[in-house]
Design an enzyme around this catalytic site. Structure first.
Site, short mmCIF file in Angstrom:
data_model
loop_
_atom_site.label_atom_id
_atom_site.label_comp_id
_atom_site.label_asym_id
_atom_site.label_seq_id
_atom_site.Cartn_x
_atom_site.Cartn_y
_atom_site.Cartn_z
N ASN A 9 -27.98 -75.06 53.53
CA ASN A 9 -26.86 -75.11 52.59
C ASN A 9 -26.25 -73.72 52.53
O ASN A 9 -26.83 -72.81 51.94
CB ASN A 9 -27.38 -75.53 51.21
CG ASN A 9 -26.30 -75.47 50.13
OD1 ASN A 9 -25.13 -75.28 50.43
ND2 ASN A 9 -26.71 -75.61 48.89
N TRP A 10 -25.09 -73.56 53.15
CA TRP A 10 -24.46 -72.23 53.22
C TRP A 10 -23.80 -71.85 51.88
O TRP A 10 -23.38 -70.73 51.72
CB TRP A 10 -23.42 -72.20 54.34
CG TRP A 10 -24.00 -72.08 55.72
CD1 TRP A 10 -25.31 -72.30 56.09
CD2 TRP A 10 -23.31 -71.72 56.93
NE1 TRP A 10 -25.47 -72.09 57.43
CE2 TRP A 10 -24.25 -71.73 57.98
CE3 TRP A 10 -21.98 -71.39 57.23
CZ2 TRP A 10 -23.92 -71.43 59.30
CZ3 TRP A 10 -21.64 -71.08 58.55
CH2 TRP A 10 -22.61 -71.11 59.57
N LYS A 11 -23.67 -72.82 50.98
CA LYS A 11 -22.98 -72.57 49.70
C LYS A 11 -21.60 -71.94 49.98
O LYS A 11 -20.98 -72.31 50.98
CB LYS A 11 -23.86 -71.70 48.79
CG LYS A 11 -25.28 -72.28 48.65
CD LYS A 11 -26.09 -71.62 47.59
CE LYS A 11 -27.48 -72.27 47.53
NZ LYS A 11 -28.32 -71.77 46.46
N HIS A 93 -26.27 -80.66 43.43
CA HIS A 93 -26.96 -79.37 43.47
C HIS A 93 -26.94 -78.76 42.07
O HIS A 93 -25.99 -78.93 41.32
CB HIS A 93 -26.27 -78.44 44.48
CG HIS A 93 -27.08 -77.22 44.76
ND1 HIS A 93 -27.12 -76.14 43.91
CD2 HIS A 93 -27.92 -76.91 45.79
CE1 HIS A 93 -27.95 -75.23 44.41
NE2 HIS A 93 -28.43 -75.68 45.55
N GLU A 95 -26.37 -75.93 41.06
CA GLU A 95 -25.21 -75.08 40.78
C GLU A 95 -24.01 -75.92 40.36
O GLU A 95 -23.20 -75.49 39.55
CB GLU A 95 -24.91 -74.21 42.02
CG GLU A 95 -25.96 -73.11 42.19
CD GLU A 95 -26.26 -72.71 43.61
OE1 GLU A 95 -25.47 -73.02 44.52
OE2 GLU A 95 -27.32 -72.08 43.82
N GLU A 163 -35.38 -79.17 43.98
CA GLU A 163 -35.05 -77.75 43.95
C GLU A 163 -35.22 -77.23 42.52
O GLU A 163 -34.29 -77.32 41.71
CB GLU A 163 -33.61 -77.52 44.39
CG GLU A 163 -33.31 -77.97 45.80
CD GLU A 163 -32.12 -77.22 46.40
OE1 GLU A 163 -32.30 -76.67 47.48
OE2 GLU A 163 -31.05 -77.18 45.77
N GLY A 169 -32.76 -68.85 44.97
CA GLY A 169 -32.22 -67.51 45.11
C GLY A 169 -32.99 -66.42 44.38
O GLY A 169 -32.51 -65.30 44.22
N SER A 209 -35.81 -70.71 47.69
CA SER A 209 -36.45 -69.51 48.26
C SER A 209 -37.35 -69.82 49.44
O SER A 209 -38.39 -69.16 49.63
CB SER A 209 -37.21 -68.73 47.18
OG SER A 209 -36.32 -68.24 46.19
N GLY A 230 -31.21 -72.30 51.48
CA GLY A 230 -29.98 -71.60 51.14
C GLY A 230 -29.83 -70.32 51.95
O GLY A 230 -29.47 -70.35 53.13
N GLY A 231 -30.15 -69.20 51.35
CA GLY A 231 -29.91 -67.88 51.96
C GLY A 231 -30.46 -67.75 53.38
O GLY A 231 -29.80 -67.18 54.25
P1 13P Z 1 -32.18 -70.36 48.42
O1 13P Z 1 -32.91 -70.82 49.65
O2 13P Z 1 -31.21 -69.25 48.69
O3 13P Z 1 -33.13 -70.06 47.29
O4 13P Z 1 -31.28 -71.60 47.92
C1 13P Z 1 -31.86 -72.84 47.82
C2 13P Z 1 -30.79 -73.84 47.58
O5 13P Z 1 -30.18 -73.86 46.53
C3 13P Z 1 -30.48 -74.78 48.68
O6 13P Z 1 -29.64 -75.79 48.25
#
Ligand code: 13P
Length: 249
Positions: A9-11, A93, A95, A163, A169, A209, A230-231
């Site tokens: 997920n590149w957000k 998600h 967020e 999640e 993050g 993470s 994510g990251g």
């Molecule tokens: P991180 O891997 O950056 O913690 O993000 C997880 C995430 O929200 C994937 O959707």
């Protein structure tokens, strides 16, 4: 047997230059053994699909609207995502639940629209740190699960991602026992609602993470069929070792 899935997920990260990361992913040897999915920002979906061509890496989106067309300025429908070659969409998600006030009921309608267009809905669930400390995490997850997942879901059109909000993050990862408790619970709930056949065919991802250093420990947990990253999905240098760890799990 569930096929493992590594999803990135590149957000709200990435531009046209970042698409070069896909070239490395396209050549990942494990891509024939497990499913690999990248969900870039919507601006890059078309170009990502074109760039990947016949490579065994799928492209998904990060949200969609519940309607197919209409006066919804700024929104994108599942039909539009399918039109440019997306095969999956992340929905609910944390967020979006927090920052866009999305309810589980609204997420269910989006998921229904996505599935109707042949997209795989990756529905995200997770408790906040406050909820974990103040209430029963499984009650929170159970409510989100039953309200967010549409009737008629199958192992082909539904993936559930656990999640924990406090792990996203932050570099904080739950103890494997905590991940296992929630994943076993989700599996049991899906089997109860959809029957053992469908319930056992839905893939359950862990997200929050996930890094090359902790991936193997997470993938050893029961009912973890992959990760929503994510990251560490932003560069092939970090994502590839996670994919390898999943293939070896
Ligand atoms: P991180 O891997 O950056 O913690 O993000 C997880 C995430 O929200 C994937 O959707």
């Amino acid at each position: 047997m569930r096929r493992k899935l590594a999803a990135g997920n590149w957000k709200m990260n990435g531009d046209k230059v970042a698409l070069a990361e896909l070239d490395t992913l396209a050549n990942t040897p494990e891509a024939t053994e497990i499913d690999i999915l990248v969900c870039p920002p919507a601006t890059l979906i078309d170009a990502a699909v074109t760039r990947l061509g016949t490579a065994p890496v799928a492209v998904g989106a990060q949200d969609c609207h519940a309607e197919t067309t209409g006066a919804y300025t700024g929104d994108l429908s599942a039909a539009m995502l399918a039109d440019v070659g997306a095969t999956a969409v992340i929905l609910g998600h944390s967020e979006r639940r927090a920052l866009h006030h999305e309810t589980s009921e609204a997420i269910r309608e989006k998921a229904r629209a996505a599935q109707a267009q042949g997209l795989m809905a990756i529905i995200c669930l997770g408790e906040s740190e406050f909820q974990r400390e103040a209430t029963n995490t499984l009650d929170i997850i159970g409510a989100q699960l039953s309200l967010s997942v549409p009737d008629g879901s199958t192992g082909l059109n539904l993936v559930v991602a656990y999640e924990p909000v406090w792990a996203i993050g932050t570099g904080r990862v739950p103890h494997p026992d905590q991940i296992g408790e929630v994943h076993d619970f989700i599996r049991a709930r899906l089997e109860r609602r959809f029957g053992a056949g469908v319930g056992r065919s839905v893939r359950l991802l862990y997200g929050g993470s996930v890094k090359p250093a902790n991936a193997a420990d997470i993938f050893a947990v029961s009912n973890v069929d992959g990760a929503l990253v994510g990251g560490a999905s932003l560069t092939a240098g970090d994502f590839r070792p996670i994919i390898s760890a999943l293939a070896q799990a």
